[in-house]
Write an enzyme that holds these catalytic residues in place. Structure first.
Site, PDB file in Angstrom:
ATOM      1  N   VAL A 155       0.907  -1.244  -0.111  1.00 37.64           N
ATOM      2  CA  VAL A 155      -0.095  -0.025  -0.092  1.00 37.64           C
ATOM      3  C   VAL A 155       0.975   1.199   0.088  1.00 37.64           C
ATOM      4  O   VAL A 155       1.416   1.532   0.960  1.00 37.64           O
ATOM      5  CB  VAL A 155      -1.053  -0.083   1.264  1.00 37.64           C
ATOM      6  CG1 VAL A 155      -1.896   1.227   1.416  1.00 37.64           C
ATOM      7  CG2 VAL A 155      -1.783  -1.017   1.202  1.00 37.64           C
ATOM      8  N   PRO A 156       1.115   1.705  -1.243  1.00 38.37           N
ATOM      9  CA  PRO A 156       2.236   2.725  -1.578  1.00 38.37           C
ATOM     10  C   PRO A 156       2.302   4.158  -0.830  1.00 38.37           C
ATOM     11  O   PRO A 156       2.297   5.070  -1.629  1.00 38.37           O
ATOM     12  CB  PRO A 156       2.346   2.846  -2.931  1.00 38.37           C
ATOM     13  CG  PRO A 156       0.846   2.734  -3.561  1.00 38.37           C
ATOM     14  CD  PRO A 156       0.130   1.616  -2.357  1.00 38.37           C
ATOM     15  N   CYS A 157       2.666   4.076   0.654  1.00 36.07           N
ATOM     16  CA  CYS A 157       2.510   5.431   1.350  1.00 36.07           C
ATOM     17  C   CYS A 157       3.614   6.232   0.814  1.00 36.07           C
ATOM     18  O   CYS A 157       3.625   7.522   1.093  1.00 36.07           O
ATOM     19  CB  CYS A 157       2.297   5.432   2.675  1.00 36.07           C
ATOM     20  SG  CYS A 157       3.526   4.075   3.396  1.00 36.07           S
ATOM     21  N   HIS A 158       4.632   5.628   0.223  1.00 42.09           N
ATOM     22  CA  HIS A 158       5.780   6.287  -0.605  1.00 42.09           C
ATOM     23  C   HIS A 158       5.217   7.403  -1.654  1.00 42.09           C
ATOM     24  O   HIS A 158       6.171   8.268  -1.928  1.00 42.09           O
ATOM     25  CB  HIS A 158       6.905   5.459  -0.787  1.00 42.09           C
ATOM     26  CG  HIS A 158       6.491   4.575  -1.832  1.00 42.09           C
ATOM     27  ND1 HIS A 158       5.939   3.188  -1.528  1.00 42.09           N
ATOM     28  CD2 HIS A 158       6.822   4.443  -3.187  1.00 42.09           C
ATOM     29  CE1 HIS A 158       5.741   2.531  -2.745  1.00 42.09           C
ATOM     30  NE2 HIS A 158       6.269   3.268  -3.849  1.00 42.09           N
ATOM     31  N   ARG A 159       4.372   7.033  -2.055  1.00 42.89           N
ATOM     32  CA  ARG A 159       3.789   7.927  -3.223  1.00 42.89           C
ATOM     33  C   ARG A 159       2.925   9.063  -2.929  1.00 42.89           C
ATOM     34  O   ARG A 159       2.699   9.953  -3.657  1.00 42.89           O
ATOM     35  CB  ARG A 159       2.961   7.246  -4.055  1.00 42.89           C
ATOM     36  CG  ARG A 159       3.740   5.966  -4.803  1.00 42.89           C
ATOM     37  CD  ARG A 159       2.739   5.037  -5.659  1.00 42.89           C
ATOM     38  NE  ARG A 159       3.390   3.800  -6.082  1.00 42.89           N
ATOM     39  CZ  ARG A 159       2.842   2.719  -6.420  1.00 42.89           C
ATOM     40  NH1 ARG A 159       1.542   2.675  -6.539  1.00 42.89           N
ATOM     41  NH2 ARG A 159       3.527   1.549  -6.789  1.00 42.89           N
TER      42      ARG A 159
END
Length: 183
Positions: free
Chosen positions: A146-150
Site C-alpha cells: 500500500v504505497p504510502c511512499h507515493r
C-alpha cells in the site's frame, strides 16, 4: 475459538530487499503487516505488537504458503518487474478514515506517480483532512504494498515516511519518479 473469540494465526518471516530487511506477516485473510528495517530489535517490537493486537503469538514460517506470493511479488517489485501488487490484504490493523485513505491510495495511485496529502484527502471526501492523511500514512501497516511512499507534499517536498526519507527516496527512484542516486 478461545473464550468466545476466534484465534487468528499469524505467520511471519523476514526477507532481504533493496531497502533493507522487511518483516512480512500474514493471516488466513492475507498479508497483514510489512515492517521496514527488520533488525532484531524492530522485529521483536513488531511481533509484540502483533501478539497484542491478535491475542496470539505470530509463528515464524519462512516457507509458509501464505507468505510465498508476497515474497515473490516484493522480489519482482524490487527487480523492476512488478508494477501492481495483486495480493489479498488483511486490513485488520487499520480502520475508519485511515482505512478509507489507504484503500484509495492502493487502488488509485499507480506505480510511477505521486499524490499530495490534500489531493488524497479530497479523493476520500474530506478536503480539509490533509494532516489526517499524514497520520494515516504514518500508521500504514502495509507499506510498499500500500504505497504510502507515493504521497508527497503539495510543494514537491518528499514529506515524512515511516521507513525514513532515504527509503522513500529509494522507492520513488525505483518507480522512476526521482532520479537514481549517482553513488
Amino acid at each position: 475459538m478461545e473464550n468466545g473469540t476466534q484465534v487468528v494465526e499469524i505467520e511471519w518471516t523476514t526477507v532481504a530487499s533493496d531497502i533493507g530487511p522487511l518483516l512480512l506477516a500474514a493471516t488466513s485473510r492475507g498479508l497483514v503487516s510489512v515492517m521496514f528495517h527488520a533488525v532484531p530489535a524492530v522485529r521483536r517490537r513488531a511481533l509484540e505488537q502483533l501478539t497484542a493486537r491478535f491475542a496470539a503469538a505470530p509463528v515464524e514460517a519462512p516457507e509458509s504458503p501464505r507468505l510465498a506470493e508476497p515474497i515473490r511479488q516484493l522480489a519482482a517489485y524490487f527487480d523492476g518487474d512488478l508494477r501492481t501488487f495483486t495480493l489479498p490484504l488483511d486490513w485488520t490493523l487499520t480502520a475508519g478514515f485511515n482505512r478509507r485513505v489507504l484503500r484509495e491510495l492502493a487502488d488509485g495511485v499507480p506505480y510511477g506517480s505521486v499524490v499530495g496529502y490534500g489531493d488524497l484527502a479530497r479523493r476520500v471526501g474530506q478536503p480539509a483532512a490533509a494532516q489526517a492523511v499524514g497520520v494515516a500514512m504514518a500508521s500504514n501497516p502495509l507499506p510498499v504494498v500500500v504505497p504510502c511512499h507515493r504521497v508527497v507534499e503539495s510543494d514537491g517536498g518528499l514529506g515524512g515516511f515511516g521507513g525514513g526519507t532515504e527509503t522513500k527516496r529509494q522507492l520513488l527512484a525505483l518507480e522512476g519518479v526521482l532520479p537514481q542516486p549517482l553513488f
